[in-house]
Design an enzyme around this catalytic site. Sequence first.
Site, PDB file in Angstrom:
ATOM      1  N   ARG A  54      50.923  40.337  45.335  1.00  0.00           N
ATOM      2  CA  ARG A  54      49.318  39.912  45.697  1.00  0.00           C
ATOM      3  C   ARG A  54      48.903  39.759  47.046  1.00  0.00           C
ATOM      4  O   ARG A  54      50.078  39.641  47.970  1.00  0.00           O
ATOM      5  CB  ARG A  54      49.114  39.351  45.042  1.00  0.00           C
ATOM      6  N   ASP A 242      40.376  40.843  52.564  1.00  0.00           N
ATOM      7  CA  ASP A 242      40.871  42.081  51.914  1.00  0.00           C
ATOM      8  C   ASP A 242      40.530  43.273  51.993  1.00  0.00           C
ATOM      9  O   ASP A 242      40.838  44.649  52.384  1.00  0.00           O
ATOM     10  CB  ASP A 242      40.966  41.849  50.194  1.00  0.00           C
TER      11      ASP A 242
HETATM   12  O1  MRU Z   1      43.515  38.433  44.890  1.00  0.00           O
HETATM   13  P1  MRU Z   1      44.952  38.007  45.996  1.00  0.00           P
HETATM   14  O2  MRU Z   1      45.424  37.154  45.969  1.00  0.00           O
HETATM   15  O3  MRU Z   1      45.473  39.618  46.319  1.00  0.00           O
HETATM   16  O4  MRU Z   1      43.941  38.136  47.285  1.00  0.00           O
HETATM   17  C1  MRU Z   1      44.021  36.981  48.355  1.00  0.00           C
HETATM   18  C2  MRU Z   1      43.282  36.986  49.284  1.00  0.00           C
HETATM   19  O5  MRU Z   1      42.340  37.138  49.309  1.00  0.00           O
HETATM   20  C3  MRU Z   1      43.673  37.106  50.028  1.00  0.00           C
HETATM   21  O6  MRU Z   1      43.172  35.890  51.338  1.00  0.00           O
HETATM   22  C4  MRU Z   1      43.879  38.385  51.516  1.00  0.00           C
HETATM   23  O7  MRU Z   1      44.238  39.123  50.328  1.00  0.00           O
HETATM   24  C5  MRU Z   1      44.666  38.383  52.886  1.00  0.00           C
HETATM   25  S1  MRU Z   1      45.802  38.220  52.748  1.00  0.00           S
HETATM   26  C6  MRU Z   1      46.692  38.038  53.920  1.00  0.00           C
END
Ligand code: MRU
Length: 364
Positions: A54, A242
């Site tokens: 993730r 994201d």
């Molecule tokens: O749902 P996730 O755990 O994939 O979300 C990740 C995030 O929101 C992070 O803060 C984001 O991807 C920035 S990653 C370097």
Amino acid sequence: MKIDGIAYRSVWLDPGDGWSVHILDQTKLPWSLEVLRLATRDEAAHAIKSMQTRGAPLIGAVAAYALCLALRADASTEAMERDAELIAATRPTAVNLRWALDRMLTRLRNTPAAERVAVGYAEAALIADEDAAQNASIGRHGLPLIEAAARPGQAVNVLTHCNAGWLATVDWGTALSPIYTAFNAGVDLHVWVDETRPRNQGAALTAWELGKHGVPHTVVADNAGGHFMQHGMVDLVIVGADRVSRTGDAANKIGTYLKALAARDNDVPFWVAMPSSTIDWTLSDGVANIPIEQRPATEVTEMTGRLDDGSIATMRIVAADSAAANPAFDVTPSRLVTGLITERGRCAATEAGLLELFPERRSV
Ligand code: MRU
């Protein structure tokens, strides 16, 4: 980055067979460090969807390798286009997923089917290497922000939300990269780590990786940040993203927006760190147009943890007849963002600011 002195990336190829994909199973952290081997398109797609892997930049790199695994089974154009769509559908908000697959397809569409596997793996390796290098650069560009907040005899307090560390990227991280860079340079710092309900990426992942690197940190309930800001206990906030619109609106883990509001009310600088693969140049209004992933209600109604006997248990924490909603991300409007930290430098969270760093995007 290192775990107990051993250098890791968050995705790598099996050194024996040279084609299967290894990831750290993030659903097992912080309780155990388990490496997962992905050998098929479906295993890789499942790993992304179930969040075994993730974080926006890492999802992009794993998606690129997922397409390579698919090509090993069928490298025809029809299968390649179908498989790319299937992988793209695993998670909607992080634009790095679509960005990486588009880059792979652009490279592969003009490649003869017989050469696609080799060319695909080479391109996926480039995507991974570039991500690591870009995140290291984000660290260098973010370092002066932390240095500027340093006071003699006092640690710089940085607050972060979710996990935007090396576990969420191929290496270094985005929001955590300036923190690691400053720590490595000897800056006295301390990180407030939002636990980040409902999946607890802060408590489970950010705290774990900071701890493994030796960075002083404290896990706090998501609702505590505003209080700390009111009392002068946060010098700056750095979060990842994201998807960032061309105007600087930033989608990040649910709860980020509330931190930005609290930061604005307390004159605390609020920075968003991301590589350019996270910028969606097609979007001008992120608040209206960034798709927000809706995840299962059980992530809210249940919690998983380790019992005293060492076993891992999941339990319901909400009354049996209560419904739960689970939007996984929110969008912080650019007006609340002090600035963006990218691999090319820092800029205002505006279209003009981004275009100054990325002039080749002026006509897109
Ligand atoms: O749902 P996730 O755990 O994939 O979300 C990740 C995030 O929101 C992070 O803060 C984001 O991807 C920035 S990653 C370097």
